[in-house]
Scaffold this motif. Sequence first.
Motif, PDB file in Angstrom:
ATOM      1  N   GLU A 112      -7.738   1.071  -9.400  1.00  0.00           N
ATOM      2  CA  GLU A 112      -7.036   2.131  -8.675  1.00  0.00           C
ATOM      3  C   GLU A 112      -7.948   2.780  -7.641  1.00  0.00           C
ATOM      4  O   GLU A 112      -9.155   2.889  -7.834  1.00  0.00           O
ATOM      5  CB  GLU A 112      -6.530   3.213  -9.648  1.00  0.00           C
ATOM      6  N   GLN A 113      -7.342   3.217  -6.549  1.00  0.00           N
ATOM      7  CA  GLN A 113      -8.041   3.996  -5.533  1.00  0.00           C
ATOM      8  C   GLN A 113      -7.815   5.470  -5.856  1.00  0.00           C
ATOM      9  O   GLN A 113      -6.673   5.925  -5.972  1.00  0.00           O
ATOM     10  CB  GLN A 113      -7.497   3.653  -4.132  1.00  0.00           C
ATOM     11  N   VAL A 114      -8.890   6.247  -6.034  1.00  0.00           N
ATOM     12  CA  VAL A 114      -8.753   7.642  -6.468  1.00  0.00           C
ATOM     13  C   VAL A 114      -9.625   8.547  -5.610  1.00  0.00           C
ATOM     14  O   VAL A 114     -10.578   8.100  -4.962  1.00  0.00           O
ATOM     15  CB  VAL A 114      -9.162   7.810  -7.953  1.00  0.00           C
ATOM     16  N   THR A 115      -9.275   9.808  -5.622  1.00  0.00           N
ATOM     17  CA  THR A 115     -10.087  10.851  -4.982  1.00  0.00           C
ATOM     18  C   THR A 115     -10.454  11.887  -6.034  1.00  0.00           C
ATOM     19  O   THR A 115      -9.570  12.403  -6.741  1.00  0.00           O
ATOM     20  CB  THR A 115      -9.328  11.519  -3.823  1.00  0.00           C
ATOM     21  N   LEU A 116     -11.755  12.173  -6.146  1.00  0.00           N
ATOM     22  CA  LEU A 116     -12.254  13.165  -7.099  1.00  0.00           C
ATOM     23  C   LEU A 116     -12.972  14.277  -6.351  1.00  0.00           C
ATOM     24  O   LEU A 116     -13.459  14.084  -5.235  1.00  0.00           O
ATOM     25  CB  LEU A 116     -13.242  12.529  -8.098  1.00  0.00           C
ATOM     26  N   ALA A 117     -13.050  15.442  -6.979  1.00  0.00           N
ATOM     27  CA  ALA A 117     -13.806  16.557  -6.419  1.00  0.00           C
ATOM     28  C   ALA A 117     -14.488  17.299  -7.558  1.00  0.00           C
ATOM     29  O   ALA A 117     -13.937  17.423  -8.657  1.00  0.00           O
ATOM     30  CB  ALA A 117     -12.891  17.495  -5.640  1.00  0.00           C
ATOM     31  N   GLY A 118     -15.696  17.771  -7.294  1.00  0.00           N
ATOM     32  CA  GLY A 118     -16.406  18.505  -8.336  1.00  0.00           C
ATOM     33  C   GLY A 118     -17.827  18.804  -7.937  1.00  0.00           C
ATOM     34  O   GLY A 118     -18.179  18.824  -6.742  1.00  0.00           O
ATOM     35  N   TRP A 119     -18.670  19.049  -8.958  1.00  0.00           N
ATOM     36  CA  TRP A 119     -20.062  19.431  -8.763  1.00  0.00           C
ATOM     37  C   TRP A 119     -20.986  18.264  -9.138  1.00  0.00           C
ATOM     38  O   TRP A 119     -20.709  17.535 -10.093  1.00  0.00           O
ATOM     39  CB  TRP A 119     -20.421  20.627  -9.637  1.00  0.00           C
ATOM     40  N   VAL A 120     -22.090  18.127  -8.416  1.00  0.00           N
ATOM     41  CA  VAL A 120     -23.070  17.098  -8.726  1.00  0.00           C
ATOM     42  C   VAL A 120     -23.864  17.533  -9.956  1.00  0.00           C
ATOM     43  O   VAL A 120     -24.589  18.530  -9.916  1.00  0.00           O
ATOM     44  CB  VAL A 120     -24.025  16.863  -7.536  1.00  0.00           C
ATOM     45  N   GLN A 121     -23.701  16.807 -11.052  1.00  0.00           N
ATOM     46  CA  GLN A 121     -24.434  17.120 -12.283  1.00  0.00           C
ATOM     47  C   GLN A 121     -25.874  16.608 -12.200  1.00  0.00           C
ATOM     48  O   GLN A 121     -26.816  17.331 -12.475  1.00  0.00           O
ATOM     49  CB  GLN A 121     -23.723  16.491 -13.487  1.00  0.00           C
ATOM     50  N   ARG A 122     -26.024  15.331 -11.833  1.00  0.00           N
ATOM     51  CA  ARG A 122     -27.359  14.742 -11.700  1.00  0.00           C
ATOM     52  C   ARG A 122     -27.262  13.510 -10.798  1.00  0.00           C
ATOM     53  O   ARG A 122     -26.175  12.940 -10.615  1.00  0.00           O
ATOM     54  CB  ARG A 122     -27.948  14.376 -13.061  1.00  0.00           C
ATOM     55  N   SER A 123     -28.415  13.109 -10.270  1.00  0.00           N
ATOM     56  CA  SER A 123     -28.468  11.956  -9.365  1.00  0.00           C
ATOM     57  C   SER A 123     -29.623  11.055  -9.787  1.00  0.00           C
ATOM     58  O   SER A 123     -30.700  11.545 -10.157  1.00  0.00           O
ATOM     59  CB  SER A 123     -28.656  12.433  -7.921  1.00  0.00           C
TER      60      SER A 123
ATOM     61  N   ASP B 189     -16.399  18.236 -13.313  1.00  0.00           N
ATOM     62  CA  ASP B 189     -15.479  19.366 -13.154  1.00  0.00           C
ATOM     63  C   ASP B 189     -15.176  19.886 -14.552  1.00  0.00           C
ATOM     64  O   ASP B 189     -15.835  19.514 -15.524  1.00  0.00           O
ATOM     65  CB  ASP B 189     -14.219  18.982 -12.362  1.00  0.00           C
ATOM     66  N   ARG B 190     -14.190  20.759 -14.674  1.00  0.00           N
ATOM     67  CA  ARG B 190     -13.886  21.359 -15.979  1.00  0.00           C
ATOM     68  C   ARG B 190     -13.488  20.318 -17.017  1.00  0.00           C
ATOM     69  O   ARG B 190     -13.652  20.512 -18.221  1.00  0.00           O
ATOM     70  CB  ARG B 190     -12.748  22.378 -15.802  1.00  0.00           C
ATOM     71  N   TYR B 191     -13.000  19.164 -16.565  1.00  0.00           N
ATOM     72  CA  TYR B 191     -12.398  18.201 -17.474  1.00  0.00           C
ATOM     73  C   TYR B 191     -13.364  17.131 -17.964  1.00  0.00           C
ATOM     74  O   TYR B 191     -13.050  16.406 -18.904  1.00  0.00           O
ATOM     75  CB  TYR B 191     -11.191  17.545 -16.793  1.00  0.00           C
ATOM     76  N   GLY B 192     -14.538  17.009 -17.323  1.00  0.00           N
ATOM     77  CA  GLY B 192     -15.478  16.009 -17.789  1.00  0.00           C
ATOM     78  C   GLY B 192     -16.410  15.512 -16.697  1.00  0.00           C
ATOM     79  O   GLY B 192     -16.579  16.146 -15.649  1.00  0.00           O
ATOM     80  N   LEU B 193     -17.004  14.349 -16.968  1.00  0.00           N
ATOM     81  CA  LEU B 193     -17.956  13.713 -16.042  1.00  0.00           C
ATOM     82  C   LEU B 193     -17.463  12.321 -15.667  1.00  0.00           C
ATOM     83  O   LEU B 193     -16.895  11.616 -16.504  1.00  0.00           O
ATOM     84  CB  LEU B 193     -19.330  13.557 -16.697  1.00  0.00           C
ATOM     85  N   THR B 194     -17.712  11.930 -14.434  1.00  0.00           N
ATOM     86  CA  THR B 194     -17.443  10.557 -14.001  1.00  0.00           C
ATOM     87  C   THR B 194     -18.639  10.065 -13.190  1.00  0.00           C
ATOM     88  O   THR B 194     -19.166  10.795 -12.338  1.00  0.00           O
ATOM     89  CB  THR B 194     -16.166  10.469 -13.140  1.00  0.00           C
ATOM     90  N   GLN B 195     -19.052   8.833 -13.450  1.00  0.00           N
ATOM     91  CA  GLN B 195     -20.188   8.264 -12.703  1.00  0.00           C
ATOM     92  C   GLN B 195     -19.714   7.697 -11.370  1.00  0.00           C
ATOM     93  O   GLN B 195     -18.744   6.936 -11.308  1.00  0.00           O
ATOM     94  CB  GLN B 195     -20.878   7.178 -13.522  1.00  0.00           C
TER      95      GLN B 195
END
Length: 588
Positions: free
Chosen positions: A17-28, A41-47
């Motif tokens: 799927e093609q998706v758009t996400l928005a949130g804060w950078v946890q780590r790099s 974001d409030r709901y979890g983490l995605t790599q």
Amino acid sequence: MYRTKTCGELRIANVGEQVTLAGWVQRSRKMGGMTFIDLRDRYGLTQLVFNQETDAPLCERANKLGREYVIQVTGCVSERFSKNDKMPTGDIEIIVSELNVLNEALTPPFTIEEQTDGGDDLRMKYRYLDLRRECVRRNLELRHKFCIETRSYLDSQGFLEIETPVLVGSTPEGARDFIVPSRMNPGQFYALPQSPQTLKQLLMVAGMDKYFQIVKCFRDEDLRADRQPEFTQIDCEMSFVEQDDVIKTFEGLTKHLFKTVRGIDLGETPFLRLPWSEAMRRFGSDKPDMRFGMEFVELMDVLKGTGEFGVFNGATYIGGICAKGCAVFTRKQLDELTNFVKSPQIGAKGLVYARVQDDGTVKSSVDKFYAPEVLNKLKEAMQAEAGDLILILSGDDANRTRKQLCELRLLMGSRLGLRDKNKFALLWVVDFPMFEWSDEEQRLMAMHHPFTSPKPEDIPLLDTDPARVCANAYDMVCNGVEVGGGSIRIHDAVLQAKIFDILGFTPEKAQEQFGFLMNAFKFGAPPHGGLAYGLDRFVSLFAGLDSIRDCIAFPKNNSGRDVMLDAPSAVDQKQLDELEIALAPRTE
């Protein structure tokens, strides 16, 4: 739209799927020609994955992202080669094709991680950052669900949620009021409610029958782990009820909350009801922790006058607890226990201990004062067995010594791992004394509040021996914490006047402070009673917290300060002039 999915919902079924996400950078993390970023974001983490070979400019932009940058990405969901079973989205990653920096961020003063490097004061100063941590967010989500399920259950039982005023009159209810000056009425003050007690009683006079409110309360008192200057109650009142009716209703609510919020079925068995006098005798506390035993055994008959130990022979109370399988405690550990009970906070003069040896004989710290036969009787009285450790305190004030023994019991329970935060023991403590003597005031004070009804059978004692009167009151205790309390109220103006008289109120003073309530009773008050839960305390128990602060969005510190808002603070002289308030210099 800034996003089509959240950072916590994508799974292996979304691959392709093609998706758009928005949130804060946890780590790099940069590994060879690849850059990996965890987006939160409030709901979890995605790599997120950026590839130098396929899109070098995009990868270079990703390398410049700092922690807590707010970004938007678009990309394709792909199955991860190296899966992470510790995160719900650990089977997938996003191959990013577009990156949009929505907001840059300063480097935060502490790590936004489960195990942060920020101390309490720093995290409270930047509480809006602390709330980004998953563990703190979970606490607020738990609190939300607790409130939703409370409202759902009470609504199903016919309760109405009714708001009461925040600006009220000052009444003596056991703690200091926070007061608010009135500009429109110079020299006069509102008070913030310590609880809506009199207001909910007036709602019963008004015929509302069943009331509840999740309400802010305010008390200007010294703080500790389970206290805040402003806290939240689940406040409830019912008409035409007796004690059993109230207890049954709120046992039902409690069982509902445990089942729906914690997934724990407490069954149909009613909670234990323990009279106050028995709780004090067996545990030295009106909120006993029943997750473990170690009940007190009174040892006056065994140890007073049966040996040459002067401390026991001169004692008014001697009590002991038996710690199973603890005879292996080292001398250093026993010294630590002795130092604990002798600390200023506890105030005992010393600690006596006895070990039951493998052969059944008893060795104690007072061997030279007692014959073996007496020590054997001690073992029998304590029902001690081989390998057990007996700990004994004594004193000239039974109540004070029991409280000291209670603290020792709780410490031993913690040391032995018996106070499991995932285990819950609930009970009701009932039949409290109606009054308690205040040395400071030199008069009887209400143990709960002046609107608590005496037990019906004790009403005649009000004229002859009020100190013996029991209150028609009840506290709910969970794991040694009072999570709720209430009583059947006085609904008769004559009886209420008599209680005020015993508490030292002149008729004029009672009329001045409570005339509105006493006058209301004259217009047909129904029998009524209720209960208030401490929402913050209950949620903190559900979350396994040691302090209520981490289940409150913006708490105060132990000095009652909001270090984030820097409150309380000075105000402009103009505001003081409008209120006709002059500040006098503090005198020593």
